[in-house]
Design a protein around this motif. Structure first.
Motif, PDB file in Angstrom:
ATOM      1  N   ALA A   1       0.450  -3.957   7.206  1.00 30.92           N
ATOM      2  CA  ALA A   1       1.101  -3.120   6.201  1.00 30.92           C
ATOM      3  C   ALA A   1       2.626  -3.083   6.339  1.00 30.92           C
ATOM      4  O   ALA A   1       3.337  -3.190   5.340  1.00 30.92           O
ATOM      5  CB  ALA A   1       0.539  -1.705   6.239  1.00 30.92           C
TER       6      ALA A   1
ATOM      7  N   SER B   1      -2.791   1.267  -0.598  1.00 32.50           N
ATOM      8  CA  SER B   1      -3.720   1.945   0.297  1.00 32.50           C
ATOM      9  C   SER B   1      -4.306   0.927   1.266  1.00 32.50           C
ATOM     10  O   SER B   1      -4.976  -0.021   0.845  1.00 32.50           O
ATOM     11  CB  SER B   1      -4.848   2.621  -0.497  1.00 32.50           C
ATOM     12  OG  SER B   1      -5.797   3.202   0.382  1.00 32.50           O
TER      13      SER B   1
ATOM     14  N   ASN C   1      -3.396  -7.141   1.030  1.00 28.38           N
ATOM     15  CA  ASN C   1      -2.425  -6.718   2.040  1.00 28.38           C
ATOM     16  C   ASN C   1      -1.856  -7.922   2.782  1.00 28.38           C
ATOM     17  O   ASN C   1      -1.375  -7.793   3.907  1.00 28.38           O
ATOM     18  CB  ASN C   1      -3.094  -5.751   3.037  1.00 28.38           C
ATOM     19  CG  ASN C   1      -2.103  -5.080   3.955  1.00 28.38           C
ATOM     20  OD1 ASN C   1      -0.960  -4.824   3.585  1.00 28.38           O
ATOM     21  ND2 ASN C   1      -2.532  -4.800   5.179  1.00 28.38           N
TER      22      ASN C   1
ATOM     23  N   THR D   1      -0.820   2.629   5.791  1.00 30.51           N
ATOM     24  CA  THR D   1      -0.329   3.619   4.830  1.00 30.51           C
ATOM     25  C   THR D   1      -0.668   5.031   5.296  1.00 30.51           C
ATOM     26  O   THR D   1       0.072   5.980   5.029  1.00 30.51           O
ATOM     27  CB  THR D   1      -0.884   3.362   3.423  1.00 30.51           C
ATOM     28  OG1 THR D   1      -2.320   3.313   3.463  1.00 30.51           O
ATOM     29  CG2 THR D   1      -0.351   2.053   2.864  1.00 30.51           C
TER      30      THR D   1
ATOM     31  N   CYS E   1       1.971   6.113   7.799  1.00 32.70           N
ATOM     32  CA  CYS E   1       3.240   6.513   7.173  1.00 32.70           C
ATOM     33  C   CYS E   1       3.321   8.028   7.026  1.00 32.70           C
ATOM     34  O   CYS E   1       4.364   8.641   7.266  1.00 32.70           O
ATOM     35  CB  CYS E   1       3.399   5.864   5.800  1.00 32.70           C
ATOM     36  SG  CYS E   1       3.769   4.100   5.846  1.00 32.70           S
TER      37      CYS E   1
ATOM     38  N   ILE F   1       4.938  -4.386   3.344  1.00 32.51           N
ATOM     39  CA  ILE F   1       5.863  -3.480   2.648  1.00 32.51           C
ATOM     40  C   ILE F   1       7.283  -4.016   2.727  1.00 32.51           C
ATOM     41  O   ILE F   1       8.020  -4.047   1.731  1.00 32.51           O
ATOM     42  CB  ILE F   1       5.762  -2.068   3.246  1.00 32.51           C
ATOM     43  CG1 ILE F   1       4.415  -1.437   2.886  1.00 32.51           C
ATOM     44  CG2 ILE F   1       6.923  -1.188   2.766  1.00 32.51           C
ATOM     45  CD1 ILE F   1       4.089  -0.178   3.670  1.00 32.51           C
TER      46      ILE F   1
ATOM     47  N   PRO G   1       2.746   4.834  -0.528  1.00 37.89           N
ATOM     48  CA  PRO G   1       1.546   4.716   0.299  1.00 37.89           C
ATOM     49  C   PRO G   1       0.608   5.901   0.073  1.00 37.89           C
ATOM     50  O   PRO G   1       1.032   7.058   0.058  1.00 37.89           O
ATOM     51  CB  PRO G   1       2.111   4.734   1.731  1.00 37.89           C
ATOM     52  CG  PRO G   1       3.365   5.535   1.633  1.00 37.89           C
ATOM     53  CD  PRO G   1       3.915   5.309   0.242  1.00 37.89           C
TER      54      PRO G   1
END
Length: 238
Positions: free
Chosen positions: A31, A103, A85, A108, A111, A35, A48
């Protein structure tokens, strides 16, 4: 003297640790890496969320064509979502100018454990030096939050946290906790061959079995990107 601490799992983070800290959220596979890649390739923002249904409901608040649903369960793209992802999916021609609602199983969710920090950023090997520089300029103790894998320790995340500890504390200007020290020791063991570590760690082997070996190779790169994504008020921006 400022302190560097490492939360070896998100559920080990408490509100007292987070408050006033400079938090770095780490989910190397994948992730954090995804991102960072998406924002570096022009995505407008990443939101997220914990569950796929939450992502679908939130997407209804945006005009058609402005949002992409992204995420995975058990490593693969969630059915009905636009992207999974894998950072290699998030190319400029797909994500530029888009809001990504994401997700994932671990990252996420991690986070949100950092949402009450004074500053919260997304880190991985790809932006190691950029995040280190940013954190060094910020006020407050440093808290490195590793995402783990479904509530269990994840070697690749802790090794990455150790890389941040090693780089941040090069001048011995921080007090470091035992968790940070252990993370740094693990990094010194693996730093000469991160790809091998990715190929032997539990989650790396699992992703490779699903056909994502190229993701491991991508995420093992160091300092290929200079962006420092910031997580503020539930939204990650560049």
């Amino acid at each position: 003297m400022k302190t560097i601490d490492v939360a070896l799992l998100p559920n080990m983070v408490n509100s007292q640790q987070v408050a006033g800290s400079v938090a770095v959220v780490i989910d190397v596979l994948r992730a954090s890496s995804t991102i960072l890649t998406a924002l570096s390739n022009g995505a407008k923002q990443v939101i997220p969320v914990n569950e796929p249904q939450e992502a679908k409901e939130l997407a209804k608040q945006f005009p058609t064509g402005e949002v992409l649903l992204c995420g995975e369960r058990e490593g693969n793209k969630i059915p009905g979502f636009d992207l999974g992802n894998s950072p290699r999916e998030f190319v400029p021609e797909v994500v530029a100018g888009k809001t990504l609602i994401m997700s994932t199983t671990n990252g996420t969710k991690a986070c949100h454990t950092a949402q009450n920090a004074s500053v919260s950023v997304i880190g991985c090997f790809l932006n190691l030096t950029a995040v280190t520089h940013f954190v060094n300029q910020a006020e407050g103790n440093v808290l490195l939050i590793t995402s783990g894998k479904e509530g269990r320790f994840s070697l690749e995340d802790v090794v990455c946290a150790g890389a941040f500890v090693d780089k941040l504390n090069a001048g011995n200007e921080f007090a470091i906790t035992d968790a940070a020290r252990v993370s740094q020791i693990l990094y010194t063991i693996y730093k000469s061959n991160l790809r091998q570590m990715f190929n032997t760690c539990e989650h790396g082997q699992y992703l490779a079995s699903l056909g994502y070996q190229a993701d491991l190779d991508y995420c093992a790169q160091v300092d290929t990107l200079t962006l420092v994504p910031r997580f503020t008020s539930g939204i990650i921006t560049s």
